[in-house]
Design a protein around this motif. Structure first.
Motif, PDB file in Angstrom:
ATOM      1  N   UNK A  87       0.732  -1.149   0.070  1.00  0.00           N
ATOM      2  CA  UNK A  87       0.112   0.014   0.093  1.00  0.00           C
ATOM      3  C   UNK A  87       0.880   1.162   0.122  1.00  0.00           C
ATOM      4  N   UNK A  88       2.101   1.288   1.060  1.00  0.00           N
ATOM      5  CA  UNK A  88       2.903   2.464   0.693  1.00  0.00           C
ATOM      6  C   UNK A  88       3.536   2.646  -0.459  1.00  0.00           C
ATOM      7  N   UNK A  89       3.815   1.654  -1.405  1.00  0.00           N
ATOM      8  CA  UNK A  89       4.388   1.738  -2.360  1.00  0.00           C
ATOM      9  C   UNK A  89       3.412   1.988  -3.370  1.00  0.00           C
ATOM     10  N   UNK A  90       2.183   1.945  -3.447  1.00  0.00           N
ATOM     11  CA  UNK A  90       1.302   2.339  -4.480  1.00  0.00           C
ATOM     12  C   UNK A  90       0.969   3.666  -4.229  1.00  0.00           C
ATOM     13  N   UNK A  91       0.974   4.081  -2.821  1.00  0.00           N
ATOM     14  CA  UNK A  91       0.903   5.646  -2.270  1.00  0.00           C
ATOM     15  C   UNK A  91       1.951   6.370  -2.927  1.00  0.00           C
ATOM     16  N   UNK A  92       3.143   5.890  -2.890  1.00  0.00           N
ATOM     17  CA  UNK A  92       4.243   6.631  -3.667  1.00  0.00           C
ATOM     18  C   UNK A  92       4.172   6.816  -4.875  1.00  0.00           C
ATOM     19  N   UNK A  93       3.518   5.850  -5.701  1.00  0.00           N
ATOM     20  CA  UNK A  93       3.474   5.987  -7.090  1.00  0.00           C
ATOM     21  C   UNK A  93       2.300   6.737  -7.607  1.00  0.00           C
ATOM     22  N   UNK A  94       1.288   6.865  -6.571  1.00  0.00           N
ATOM     23  CA  UNK A  94       0.219   8.072  -7.058  1.00  0.00           C
ATOM     24  C   UNK A  94      -1.142   7.018  -7.493  1.00  0.00           C
ATOM     25  N   UNK A  95      -1.009   5.885  -7.201  1.00  0.00           N
ATOM     26  CA  UNK A  95      -2.310   5.213  -7.421  1.00  0.00           C
ATOM     27  C   UNK A  95      -3.296   5.538  -6.090  1.00  0.00           C
ATOM     28  N   UNK A  96      -4.287   6.268  -6.516  1.00  0.00           N
ATOM     29  CA  UNK A  96      -5.495   6.799  -5.739  1.00  0.00           C
ATOM     30  C   UNK A  96      -6.142   5.358  -4.831  1.00  0.00           C
ATOM     31  N   UNK A  97      -6.377   5.776  -3.599  1.00  0.00           N
ATOM     32  CA  UNK A  97      -7.191   4.710  -2.995  1.00  0.00           C
ATOM     33  C   UNK A  97      -8.324   4.418  -3.207  1.00  0.00           C
ATOM     34  N   UNK A  98      -8.977   5.411  -3.886  1.00  0.00           N
ATOM     35  CA  UNK A  98     -10.510   4.898  -4.306  1.00  0.00           C
ATOM     36  C   UNK A  98     -10.454   4.200  -5.432  1.00  0.00           C
ATOM     37  N   UNK A  99      -9.352   3.393  -5.875  1.00  0.00           N
ATOM     38  CA  UNK A  99      -9.338   2.399  -7.085  1.00  0.00           C
ATOM     39  C   UNK A  99      -9.407   1.088  -6.492  1.00  0.00           C
TER      40      UNK A  99
END
Length: 289
Positions: free
Chosen positions: A64-76
């Motif tokens: 999840x932290x990696x996705x956040x850094x990448x810019x993948x929004x949490x509403x996906x």
């Protein structure tokens, strides 16, 4: 016969939940695919639930932290389930002993140090040298950019001679990080088996990761689940074994096999390739969108 579709929206209403792969489908290891993000957001707005199911060898909070850094929004997405989650359970159960030789990088330290609450009172698992080990935990090569399984032959031969079993925290063989293809833990686990060793797997296509997803979602009907992935021997094979419909993303690991247009796979090349791999997903798409 596998049906080639243009967008997830064509079939999304048939399913209550998606088990969606990450690398090659939602991102390329460095940045997200915006069309894929939009497709998942749209699916969730329609009431569907999205499980990001990855063979990453780390507990889900690190993914999840990696996705956040990448810019993948949490509403996906609704939740993330990793191979690391399932493999961690096995490790703390003592599947390969309490003294283990770890093959992997520092980024996977959380696999050992971030102990789930349900295992807080379990006997400690300690990382030791190969000579002292009771078993092996593999999260990937020591140097994932430059090393190949053959580089481990001597050490794994010694491990086999000592009867050590390997816990593979990521059954993927290779992934693409941007334009670079790198080996994963699955490549080392398969190589160890080729040498006569024993490997245990906990991510796709093996049952534990699917059992965890169904339990956390309280799912009882797999016919309303769609698995999405670009790995024919992980995502697609796993879905078929679990009785789950599958959407094969052709523009990922095997993109070169389906013609010059990554967004539009050649139907005849796809048919021949799937027949060769003895898999028949319900759907295929160039890129998730």
């Amino acid at each position: 016969m596998t049906r080639i579709i243009e967008s997830l929206s064509q079939i999304g209403t048939q399913y209550d939940a998606l088990f969606c792969d990450l690398w090659g489908c939602l991102h390329n290891g460095k940045r997200p695919y915006q069309a894929a993000v939009a497709a998942l957001q749209d699916y969730r707005r329609g009431g569907g639930r999205v499980v990001l199911m990855t063979n990453a060898p780390r507990p889900n909070q690190y993914v999840i932290a990696q996705l956040d850094r990448m810019g993948v929004p949490r509403d996906a997405w609704d939740m993330v389930i990793s191979s690391g989650d399932a493999a961690q359970d096995a490790m703390f159960e003592g599947a390969v002993g309490r003294k283990v030789w770890h093959i992997g990088t520092e980024k996977d330290d959380g696999f050992f140090n971030d102990i789930p609450a349900e295992w807080a009172d379990a006997p400690a698992v300690v990382r030791v040298s190969l000579e002292e080990a009771e078993g092996i935990v593999c999260t990937g090569p020591f140097d994932e950019v430059n090393e190949a399984p053959e580089d481990y032959r001597a050490r794994l031969m010694l491990a086999r001679q000592r009867g050590l079993k390997m816990l593979c925290a990521n059954p993927d063989v290779v992934v693409d990080m941007g334009e670079t293809r790198i080996y994963c833990a699955g490549a080392l686990a398969e190589f160890y088996e080729d040498l006569g060793g024993v490997s245990f797997y906990f991510g796709k296509p093996h049952p534990p990761i699917y059992e965890r997803a169904r339990r956390l979602l309280s799912l009882t009907d797999s016919s309303r689940v769609l698995a999405i992935g670009d790995g024919i021997n992980t995502d697609i094979r796993g879905a078929q074994q679990e009785g789950i419909d599958a959407l094969f993303v052709t523009g990922g690991l095997a993109a070169a096999a389906f013609g010059d247009d990554v967004e539009n796979p050649d139907p005849e090349l796809l048919r021949e390739w799937l027949a060769h791999h003895q898999q028949q997903p319900q759907y295929a798409i160039g890129r998730l969108r």
